[in-house]
Scaffold this motif. Structure first.
Motif, mmCIF file in Angstrom:
data_model
loop_
_atom_site.group_PDB
_atom_site.id
_atom_site.type_symbol
_atom_site.label_atom_id
_atom_site.label_comp_id
_atom_site.label_asym_id
_atom_site.label_seq_id
_atom_site.Cartn_x
_atom_site.Cartn_y
_atom_site.Cartn_z
ATOM 1 N N ILE A 225 0.844 -1.197 0.000
ATOM 2 C CA ILE A 225 0.000 0.000 0.000
ATOM 3 C C ILE A 225 0.875 1.242 0.000
ATOM 4 N N THR A 226 0.512 2.206 -0.818
ATOM 5 C CA THR A 226 1.187 3.498 -0.746
ATOM 6 C C THR A 226 0.257 4.591 -1.261
ATOM 7 N N HIS A 227 0.478 5.829 -0.794
ATOM 8 C CA HIS A 227 -0.248 6.922 -1.449
ATOM 9 C C HIS A 227 0.709 7.701 -2.346
ATOM 10 N N ASP A 228 1.927 7.175 -2.487
ATOM 11 C CA ASP A 228 2.964 7.863 -3.248
ATOM 12 C C ASP A 228 3.075 7.236 -4.641
ATOM 13 N N LEU A 229 2.729 8.029 -5.640
ATOM 14 C CA LEU A 229 2.704 7.521 -7.007
ATOM 15 C C LEU A 229 4.079 7.023 -7.454
ATOM 16 N N ASN A 230 5.123 7.761 -7.103
ATOM 17 C CA ASN A 230 6.453 7.334 -7.548
ATOM 18 C C ASN A 230 6.837 5.991 -6.951
ATOM 19 N N GLU A 231 6.458 5.817 -5.679
ATOM 20 C CA GLU A 231 6.731 4.535 -5.024
ATOM 21 C C GLU A 231 5.949 3.415 -5.716
ATOM 22 N N ALA A 232 4.700 3.706 -6.046
ATOM 23 C CA ALA A 232 3.856 2.717 -6.726
ATOM 24 C C ALA A 232 4.464 2.328 -8.076
#
Ligand SMILES: Nc1ncnc2c1ncn2[C@@H]1O[C@H](COP(=O)(O)OP(=O)(O)OP(=O)(O)O)[C@@H](O)[C@H]1O
Ligand SMILES: [Mg+2]
Length: 349
Positions: A225-232
């Motif tokens: 789970i992430t809210h960070d697009l770059n991490e995704a």
């Protein structure tokens, strides 16, 4: 290509919080209300609304979305840390919602371990004993579990810190302990709930690389789970983008950035440099016979940005090669077309 088997399969899943939550999923009128209207009418919050997806064996499946979109609720429903309101969840074909307490405990202890944002370490125990904790719960003997824990500690780069207490570690090191603890039980799936969002950017990048490395070496299935697009984009084989409890798009990073499903997704990915996500398979054009024998070779899943590097370095058109066969080529025009967001004019062969 065969699709790998599914680890988790989720169908028509709902999680509604609030009074008489059960009535919401079956009621088309209530189910169609937006979050504020539903709350006003019923006092309920639909955190997950009619979601279906599969997590494939060996993939990194990212759940992305803004705060409150339902990510944690959805992932907790997989192991029933949160009890779904309705729908189906299976793991390796077994009905998770039908499991009794003993079977569920075994699922959470052995088959799917969770790594949290707040590491949840035991403050008075050493790093070694924290990592061994899950094995202790499983009933493994002291010598064996400590040996196993020491191996995992080495794997996540914490050698030499075995006897420290969590309070004597940096945030990044503590998260490595959390990761090691989850890995120690050798679960089929690792579930990560925004594990790195409290870390500063450089440590965070180290941890992301650690996850990529672990995944590459072990091929373990991960739900992240992430809210960070770059991490995704960096971690995900596939990304489920959530909004208000629904999955608005599920696809590879390239699909999400290259063909957003709606204006919401388009807006979400607006600032992503396309060349870092789009692959040469999507950018290439057919080769003529001379082009198919010389020039730097790239795999079809190389990014446009890697191709630009190869083309600039060699001054030649690059070949896209798979299994010894040239599938096509990428030249300045196709590569610049991706950067500029316009498809290159395909030349006739
Ligand atoms: N126990 C609860 N009771 C009532 N509402 C809840 C409960 N847990 C979550 N919610 C609501 O469900 C929605 C989804 O919450 P959830 O925690 O799944 O979001 P999230 O995407 O993980 O957000 P974040 O990025 O902030 O962690 C939110 O509106 C939240 O307020
Ligand atoms: Mg959350």
């Amino acid at each position: 290509m065969n699709t790998p088997p599914h680890v988790f399969s989720v169908r028509d899943l709902w999680k509604v919080f609030g009074p008489k939550a059960d009535r919401v999923p079956g009621d088309a009128e209530l189910g169609a209300l937006d979050a504020a209207e539903l709350r006003a009418r019923t006092g309920c919050t639909a955190a997950v609304r009619d979601v279906s997806f599969d997590v494939r064996k060996g993939e990194v499946f990212v759940v992305m979305g803004l705060s409150g979109s339902g990510k944690s609720t959805l992932v907790r429903c997989l192991t029933r840390l949160i009890e779904p309101t309705s729908g189906e969840v299976t793991m390796d074909g077994e009905d998770v919602l039908a499991m009794n307490a003993g079977r569920l405990r075994e699922l959470r202890r052995h088959r799917a371990s969770m790594v949290f944002q707040h590491f949840g370490l035991l403050p008075h125990r050493s790093v070694l004993d924290n990592v061994a904790y899950g094995l202790e719960i499983q009933g493994m003997g002291r010598a064996e579990r400590r040996e196993r824990a020491a191996g995992v500690i080495a794997k996540v780069g914490l050698d030499g810190l075995e006897s420290r207490r969590p309070g004597q570690l940096s945030g990044g090191q503590q998260q490595r302990v959390g990761l090691a603890r989850a890995l120690a039980v050798d679960p089929e799936v690792l579930l990560f709930d925004e594990p790195f969002s409290a870390l500063d950017p450089l440590i965070r990048r180290d941890m992301q690389e650690e996850v990529v490395r672990l995944h590459r070496e072990e091929g373990r299935t991960m739900v992240f789970i992430t809210h960070d697009l770059n991490e995704a984009l960096k971690l995900g084989d596939r990304i489920a983008l959530m909004r208000d409890g629904r999955i608005v798009q599920l696809g590879t990073p390239e699909e999400i950035v290259g063909s957003p499903a709606d204006d919401y997704v388009r807006d979400f990915v607006r600032d992503v440099p396309r060349e870092q996500v789009v692959t040469v398979r999507a950018a290439m054009r057919p080769a003529d016979s001379a082009e198919s024998v010389s020039g730097p070779a790239l795999a079809p899943d190389a990014t446009v940005s890697e191709a630009i590097e190869a083309v600039v370095r060699t001054g030649e058109t690059a070949r896209v090669v798979e299994g010894g066969r040239c599938l096509g080529v990428v030249d300045h025009a196709c590569l610049l077309g991706v950067v500029a967001g316009v498809p290159a004019v395909k030349e006739a062969v």
